[in-house]
Each structure stands twice: as C-alpha cells, then as structure tokens.
Scaffold this active site. Structure first.
Site, short mmCIF file in Angstrom:
data_model
loop_
_atom_site.label_atom_id
_atom_site.label_comp_id
_atom_site.label_asym_id
_atom_site.label_seq_id
_atom_site.Cartn_x
_atom_site.Cartn_y
_atom_site.Cartn_z
N GLY A 10 0.83 -1.19 0.00
CA GLY A 10 0.00 0.00 0.00
C GLY A 10 0.87 1.25 0.00
O GLY A 10 2.08 1.18 0.24
N GLY A 11 0.25 2.37 -0.26
CA GLY A 11 0.98 3.64 -0.28
C GLY A 11 1.39 4.07 1.12
O GLY A 11 0.94 3.51 2.12
N SER A 12 2.22 5.07 1.17
CA SER A 12 2.65 5.64 2.44
C SER A 12 1.44 6.13 3.23
O SER A 12 0.51 6.68 2.65
CB SER A 12 3.61 6.81 2.15
OG SER A 12 4.13 7.33 3.33
N SER A 13 1.44 5.88 4.52
CA SER A 13 0.36 6.29 5.43
C SER A 13 -0.97 5.62 5.14
O SER A 13 -2.02 6.11 5.56
CB SER A 13 0.17 7.82 5.42
OG SER A 13 1.29 8.44 6.05
N GLY A 15 -1.56 2.65 6.31
CA GLY A 15 -1.84 1.88 7.52
C GLY A 15 -1.23 0.48 7.56
O GLY A 15 -1.61 -0.33 8.40
N LYS A 16 -0.26 0.22 6.69
CA LYS A 16 0.32 -1.13 6.62
C LYS A 16 0.98 -1.58 7.92
O LYS A 16 0.75 -2.70 8.38
CB LYS A 16 1.39 -1.18 5.51
CG LYS A 16 0.89 -0.84 4.13
CD LYS A 16 2.01 -0.88 3.10
CE LYS A 16 3.15 0.08 3.41
NZ LYS A 16 2.77 1.51 3.35
N SER A 17 1.81 -0.73 8.50
CA SER A 17 2.56 -1.19 9.67
C SER A 17 1.65 -1.38 10.88
O SER A 17 1.89 -2.26 11.69
CB SER A 17 3.72 -0.24 9.98
OG SER A 17 3.23 1.04 10.25
N ASP A 37 10.65 0.13 5.20
CA ASP A 37 11.21 1.16 6.09
C ASP A 37 12.45 0.62 6.81
O ASP A 37 13.42 1.34 7.00
CB ASP A 37 10.17 1.61 7.12
CG ASP A 37 9.12 2.53 6.52
OD1 ASP A 37 9.23 2.89 5.34
OD2 ASP A 37 8.17 2.89 7.24
#
Lengths: 188, 188, 188, 188
Positions: A10-13, A15-17, A37
């Site tokens: 998914g894109g940055s921000s 919510g993946k992490s 990251d």
C-alpha cells in the site's frame, strides 16, 4: 501448504505497519514483521543523498537509483530465505512499480505460498494521516495511493479509510485461517 | 574472495551500532547494517512478555526462549542469503552463548568470507554509557561485557573504552582493505 | 540558596544530553531534563521549512528566523517559571549566539541560582560522534564546536573528548554539592 | 482576548497528539505542542521504577506518586508561563483525576483564555489503535477512556472513533476562529 508469508502492499500512510502489528497480535503463531522502512534504515545514510540511492523529493515523489535497487534485490532474497528457513513473515512494502514490483517478489518467492493483501486508503484520508503522523514527507501519501496498486493481483484487499487496523487484521487472519484449514487434508 | 560480511560482536552499550554506522560512512561501497536489535523489533510485542520469547530481567540478564530461538535461526539464514545474493552486510550481534553463538553463525555463513570483529569495552565504561543512553535496561552492559566474547575467535578486536567509534571503524576498514587487496591476484 | 538549575551549553554531538541523563541518575533529587531539541520537536513541522523558522543548512549551519526566536523566548520564560515553581531543571542548550545567548538566559533567570557548565569536545571527535549517531546533519558538530562558547562564562567546564558522560556528571554533581553545602549556614 | 492556549484532554490512544500536529498544520500562526508524554520523557528514568514516581501497571493502570506530582505541578506553571510570555500552546494531557485535574490547570492558567477540548474515542477502538501503535502498554486505552472525562467541562468535544485527526483539527480551528473573531471588538 501452510501460508507462512503475508505481503501487505500500500501507499505511504495507508496503515500497513499498524495492520502488521495487529496481525502479530491476533495470529496464533509468532510472525516476524519486516518492511521497506527497515531496509531504508539499514542502508547507509549517504544512500538518501546520492542519485544512485533513494531520493525523497519535496513533493513526495520517490526515485530509486541503481545502488538502492541492488541492495533491495539482495534484501528480498534474504526475506524469502527467512520464510524458507521456517519463519512466518509479514512483509510491509510499497510497490512503486505496481505489477512489476509484484513480479519481482513473485520470482524471489517462487514455490512459497504467499498471501497477497492490498492495503487501500482514500488519498485524502491518507494525506491527513500523513500530517497527523508528523514524521513523513508531505505528499508521499497522495503520490503513492493509486500507483502502487496498478496491475497488482491480491488474495484480499482491505481499506483503512473507514476500517480500523485491528479489524483489517482480523479479516486477513480469518481468510488466512480458512485458506490454511485444508492444510494436510484436501490440499491447500 | 572479497569479504562482503563483517560481524561485530560485543555486549550491550559496547558501541557496535555506532561502529556500524561509521563503517557505512568510511567504506567505499554501500553496506547494509543489520542487527539483533532489528530482529527484536521485528518480533511480536508479546515475545517480550512470554517465557517462550525473550526476557529482559531487571538485573540486565537476557533469557532466550524456544520461540525466539526459532525465529532467530530463520532470520540468520535470511541474513546469510542477503550476502549470497550480493549484498555487503555489517551484522551487529550479541553472542550470549559465546563460542556456541559463533558456531551457529559459522554454520549459516558456510562458504562466505566473513570478517569477525570483537567489540570490547571495559565493563564500568559500558555501564556508564548505558546510563547516558537512557533507553537501555540497567545492568545489561555489565552482565554481557565478558560472556559474549568467551571462546569467540576474531580477525580483529577493537576496544571502544578509549577509542572512538569512527577510529575503530577506520581500523576495521583498513584491515579489510588490505585483506581484500590480493583478491583476484595472489589469493586472499 | 540551593542551586536548582544547571545549564549545559555545548555544540551538537558534544555529549550534553548524555551528561544530562547521567546527572539525573547521580543527583539525589529528581531533576527534569529539558533542552533545545525538545523545543524544536514542539514547534510546527513547517518551522523547519520556512525562512521565518529554523533552517538546518546542508553544511551544518543553523539559521534562526523571527518566528522561531519568538517561540524560543516564550519557552525560555517557561523553563525559568518551572524552576521558580520548585522544579530542579537541567537545561541542555546550544548557544549559537555565544555570550549573547547567555545574556538572554541570564535576564530570564534573574534571581535564580544557576550553575553554568560548558560542555566541550574537540571538533574532530564531535564530528566522528555525529557520524556514529547517524541521525544528525553532518557538519553541525564542527560548525558549532567553538562558536557556542565564545564569551560565555562558566562555573565549570567539562570536556567529553577523553572523559565519559558519567564521569563529567559526577564532576558536576560534586561541585554542585560543595557549592550547595553552605546553604542556610554561611551563605552560598 | 485572543485564545492562545488549547487543551486537548483524552485517554491514551484517543488521538490527541495526531490532532495536535494537525492543528499546528492548519492554524495560521505557529503553535507549540507540549504534553504529558514530553514531561514523562523529561523525568529521570528512575521515576518510572519507584513508588514516589509514576507506575505503569501491567493492566494499563497509572499511579502517580508524590515526586512525580511535584515536578508535574512545576511543569504546569512553566507551560502557563510560556503562554503568558506570548507563545501559542497546544497542550496534550490525560486528566487521570477528571474534574480535579481540570481544576488544577484552571488555577495555573487563571486569567488566560483557554479553549478546552475533550478528545473522545470509543474504548474498543482506542484499544485497537493501542495494539496498532505497538509502543504502548496494553490496557491504558481502555482504563482511561472514560475516567479522564468525568466532570470535565469543555468548549468543544471531538470524537476520533469515526472522524480523522485532521477533520477534528479543522473543527477545533473553525470554532477557535469564530470565538476569536470578536477579539478587540465585542469581547471574547
């Protein structure tokens, strides 16, 4: 075959992490959470200031150079080897190349049972979360929100726009559990 | 054969990660810096609260359980695979098992040219740096200072008690350069 | 009068915050550790990208604009008020203006018994530690090493070049204890 | 009178700090964001391991001892002084004492125009976000969700359960703007 690898793209921000940490909490076995990251942190600091490395443009764009790509390719082999050696791994990545990025992972992960998850989030919402996090370059969320999914094929897609990370994680875990159920019996 | 893996072994607060970052700055090629702290971060949070995981005792002792050991073993295979796939890797580890820990790495790294570095620091000095860092459990530096080196064989030992990280890194880089020099010519 | 404020002034990577944490550990009473890094974190992210805010030049130079200076002045009053309200405070600052910066603090701290400590570190050593830390802009250590001390008057100077943070903290604590000893008896 | 202080009160993981960062981004003037987490970081590490300090129980409960309370009271005076000296401040706090906590702030902030904001989040949702963050003691979100609001009087309440931080910030900013509008004319 039991699934021992979950890929969250998914894109940055998006919510993946957060989903990865919730998956670690809800899945019965211990899973490692690794991601892009962590790879960037493992690189030399100079990698972020040279054209051969990775460049975060002020507008949120990301340009990957040849030296970064070389280390990234080796890191991908390493992640695959962890799974082959018995670890359960949740991978958190940003497919800047869309379908091409997925193909590179598929080549590296050949023979492994991988569960591919698309993590979507409306561009404007992701941009707002980028502001709320405070530690990200403004613009990455918007510039990546769509392109990372182009041509990518998933087993499951979740959308964090209106759904909490923990609920997304439970959905993934439920699907994983049911797909893993026939393991050792009727195939898998 | 060119060395593409440097192992830094030392107790907590002995200065390993500082040396790793300096090595990344002084070595001409890009090296990845990975380590045991990154592995612990990648584990589920629950791993630090269950007997099967890893326990940081109030006195600084560390006890590793079977689930932690299983993921650690797979992670070690992954690190080795990164090197085999072409990455240069600086590994920062704490050999709680001394010679036994080194043997496990040697088995995993078989066939690779590894440069083993012992990072020493006088126990009292490391304990003081632990206080200055502020984010470590008091007592780890002292309890690990000696045991991690027991029976371990090194290509080079550095001591951060009176020597700066950057100077240690330059010493390592110089030795690495000279050992790599004959590469392709007179052996190596 | 009992000293309830310690000011640590030194260039970037000279070891101020490590000394502050060691002081908190060795001093018998609880002390708050506050500093310029905390102020920068408390500022809007945009403060680091506008001319009116604070600019970290690629060469390590730091330029402070009017909006930053305004908030900084109010923050200084706040720190002084904490001490007047009974807190013991260790302040960690970088006097970019040398004697002028000290005078501004003296005006704010008027009537308080302040213990001024210069934290020195040889420029080359501080630069090496900047590399080892990995999270600082290269060049700040060198560009600040001397200028922050110009014209500043201290009760005590410590030098971290060859002395550990904990030892520096013990020296400061010992001097503070002896200067505080006559409190309530023969003056102070 | 222009409002130069916003107080955000809510339980752990209710979204206060995200709203604070968004407020810094949407408000036209530069605001400082300070909060209870910063105070805890400024305290000696030992404060978290002694009965006189602050105790984070394994079930998420928080017990504040006399030494912590003393430093906290002085810190509150310092925050008030920053506002009196001209800073605009967004305060992010957890009123463990409910109305009593608010009264203590009201005494410290007497004479200042403060905008009180309650940040609510459904207990179960906050608990999920606590898991997703990964760096918080499990149980704090649930144990604090209700008690921090007991008897507290607000100018505005926002609820992050279904509303993004940025949208909450915009609502606060809009209300602040309209309440500030009559400044210098019809009072405020």
């Amino acid at each position: 075959m039991t699934t021992r690898m979950i890929v969250l793209n998914g894109g940055s921000s998006s919510g993946k992490s957060g989903i990865a940490r919730c998956l670690q909490a809800v899945l019965p076995d211990p899973w490692l959470a690794v991601g892009i990251d962590g790879l960037i942190d493992a690189m030399p600091a100079s990698m972020q200031t040279t054209a051969a490395g990775i460049e975060f443009a002020p507008d949120g764009g990301v340009i990957v150079g040849p030296e970064f790509a070389t280390l990234q390719a080796a890191w991908m082999e390493g992640v695959a080897a962890m799974v082959r050696a018995g670890a359960r791994v949740i991978l958190d990545d940003v497919f800047l190349g869309g379908a091409g990025s997925q193909q590179r992972w598929q080549q590296v992960l050949v023979g492994l049972d991988v569960f591919w998850v698309g993590v979507r989030c409306e561009s404007a919402v992701a941009a707002g979360r980028e502001v709320a996090r405070g530690d990200r370059i403004r613009g990455m969320a918007v510039s990546q929100a769509e392109i990372v999914h182009q041509g990518v094929v998933y087993d499951l897609e979740v959308d964090t726009t209106h759904t909490e990370s923990l609920e997304c994680a439970r959905t993934i875990a439920a699907r994983l559990g049911s797909s893993a159920a026939p393991d050792g019996s009727a195939g898998g």
